[in-house]
Design an enzyme around this catalytic site. Structure first.
Site, PDB file in Angstrom:
ATOM      1  N   THR A   1       0.876  -1.188  -0.083  1.00 27.65           N
ATOM      2  CA  THR A   1      -0.161  -0.025  -0.109  1.00 27.65           C
ATOM      3  C   THR A   1       0.700   1.432   0.148  1.00 27.65           C
ATOM      4  O   THR A   1       0.982   2.185  -0.611  1.00 27.65           O
ATOM      5  CB  THR A   1      -0.966   0.105   1.142  1.00 27.65           C
ATOM      6  OG1 THR A   1      -1.746  -1.343   1.422  1.00 27.65           O
ATOM      7  CG2 THR A   1      -1.783   1.080   1.069  1.00 27.65           C
TER       8      THR A   1
ATOM      9  N   GLU B   1      11.518  26.742   1.815  1.00 29.20           N
ATOM     10  CA  GLU B   1      13.102  26.918   2.311  1.00 29.20           C
ATOM     11  C   GLU B   1      13.573  25.721   2.372  1.00 29.20           C
ATOM     12  O   GLU B   1      14.982  25.818   2.022  1.00 29.20           O
ATOM     13  CB  GLU B   1      12.901  27.919   3.622  1.00 29.20           C
ATOM     14  CG  GLU B   1      12.651  29.305   3.368  1.00 29.20           C
ATOM     15  CD  GLU B   1      13.052  30.161   4.788  1.00 29.20           C
ATOM     16  OE1 GLU B   1      14.069  30.169   5.353  1.00 29.20           O
ATOM     17  OE2 GLU B   1      11.883  30.766   5.350  1.00 29.20           O
TER      18      GLU B   1
END
Length: 448
Positions: free
Chosen positions: A145, A254
């Site tokens: 999954t 950032e």
């Protein structure tokens, strides 16, 4: 507001998610049912929570997240757990049939049935944001999954929200401890997708974190809860500056700007310091310099690879608590003089520092001691390629005999996808080799 959505996929993603939301609630003074602890916010900035939580008309806080799994077992644990009233029922999505450790089932057959529901829920959450900053995606790449459905979801998020940052917290298979024979296949196929569809991926591995729990917290047999609470501290440190005030705050984009020199070279190492047990805490007090040094120790890394065997390209240090900027500057200057910590010659500075005044919070009755200051380091080092080389070797051993391949092809996957993904991994190993090579001239245009 700059909101962030968290998406937790598969067993590992959901269990790490549980630990994270438990910690965020403690940090923001939110009860397990979403109500506010009275008087808590008087001493903190009031809207700090809104990056991660939305607020209902009754004043209840609801996490901005989706839990997604192909079978109901782990989601049922959330529905019956301590925080069952925190989440909106629509945020907990599960199918009826699991991926059976098979990437192709998660990506093609079973995953296809659930992906539209998941994207619809995500769309509703996005509409509830005034300025979505990006997504945090939690999964492991060893199972079916996490690898298959995780990749499918990332691909769809790129289509629907192309410009938004995607930060992955990805659990990679451990060198010694294996939970499935086909882990190397799933990991290679999923990394192929992570390369294209995440902006930054923080690589975690259970064995490294297991050893930190044994060594630093004196837990003889760590459980997943112990491991996940440690991972949650790292994720909380990374996201603290999105949620609290500080001298140097770091935004999600950032991280990308400062850590990723070339788009493909975006797999990060993480570490946390100090990790100390309750009994040790009474006897020790750590200075800013000491915790900074500890964060660079190979033993502190949350993935099994030795940074002394590679070179750093960039490094983000997020300090929390009682930390003064001048101490940070001194600690970083000292690190730069160390011979064991090598930077590539084309990136001489390489440090991005953040300071957040919110001291670390710990789970009551947990393993970690409460400390006045802590640091979390996210670094981009060429040493991370060890993780990929290890998986590639195991992949090659199995694939040379075409072992287990029929299970994947039987679920509608083309065999060529194995070759394509493996070639991409070989190219990634080569990219890391080139980036670490001595001179800038050797860096080819293949990165762009």
């Amino acid at each position: 507001m700059r909101e962030v959505l968290s998406i937790h996929i598969g067993q590992a993603g959901i269990q790490v998610g549980n630990a994270c939301w438990e910690l965020y609630c403690l940090e923001h003074g939110i009860n397990p049912d979403g109500s506010i602890i009275q008087d808590f916010n008087k001493k903190k900035n009031d809207d700090a929570f809104s990056t991660f939580f939305s607020e209902t008309s009754t004043g209840k806080r609801v996490p901005r997240c989706v839990f997604l799994d192909l079978e109901s077992g782990v989601i049922d644990e959330v529905k019956n757990g301590r925080y069952k009233n925190l989440y909106h029922p629509e945020q907990l999505i599960c199918g009826n049939e699991d991926a059976a450790n098979n990437y192709a089932r998660g990506h093609y057959t079973i995953g296809k049935e659930i992906i539209e529901i998941a994207l619809d829920r995500i769309r509703k959450l996005v509409e509830n944001c005034s300025g979505l900053q990006g997504f945090l995606i939690f999964n492991s790449v060893g199972g079916g999954t996490g690898s298959g459905l995780g990749s499918l979801l990332l691909e769809r998020l790129s289509l629907d929200y192309g410009k938004k940052s995607k930060l992955g917290f990805t659990v990679y298979p451990s060198p010694q401890v294996s939970t499935a024979v086909v882990e190397p296949y799933n990991s290679v196929l999923a990394t192929h997708s992570l390369l294209e569809h995440t902006d930054v991926a923080v690589v975690l591995d259970n064995e490294a974190i297991y050893e930190i729990c044994q060594r630093s917290l004196n837990i003889e047999r760590p459980t997943y809860t112990n491991l996940n609470r440690l991972i949650a501290q790292v994720i909380s440190s990374i996201t603290a500056s999105l949620r609290f005030d500080g001298a140097l705050n770091v935004d999600i984009t950032e991280f990308q700007t400062n850590l990723v020199p070339y788009p493909r070279i975006h797999f990060m190492l993480s570490s946390l310091a100090p990790v100390i047990s309750l009994e040790m805490a009474n006897h020790e007090q750590y200075s800013t310099a000491e915790i900074t040094n500890a964060a660079f120790e190979p033993n502190s890394m949350m993935a099994k690879c030795d940074p002394r065997r590679g070179k750093y390209m960039a490094c983000c240090l997020m300090f929390r608590g009682d930390v003064a900027p001048k101490d940070v500057n001194g600690s970083v200057a000292a690190i730069k003089t160390k011979k064991t910590i090598q930077f590539v010659d084309w990136c001489p500075t390489g440090f991005k520092c953040g300071i957040n005044y919110q001291p670390p919070t710990v789970v009551p009755d947990g393993d970690l001691a409460k400390v006045d200051r802590a640091v979390c380091m996210i670094s981009n080092s060429t040493a991370i390629s060890e993780v990929f080389s290890r998986i590639n070797k195991k992949f090659d051993l199995m694939y040379s005999k075409r072992a287990f391949v029929h299970w994947y092809v039987g679920e509608g996957m083309e065999e060529g996808e194995f070759n394509e993904a493996r070639e991409d991994m070989a190219a990634l190993e080569k990219d890391y080799e080139e980036v670490g090579s001595e001179s800038q001239d050797l860096i080819s245009n293949s990165f762009f």
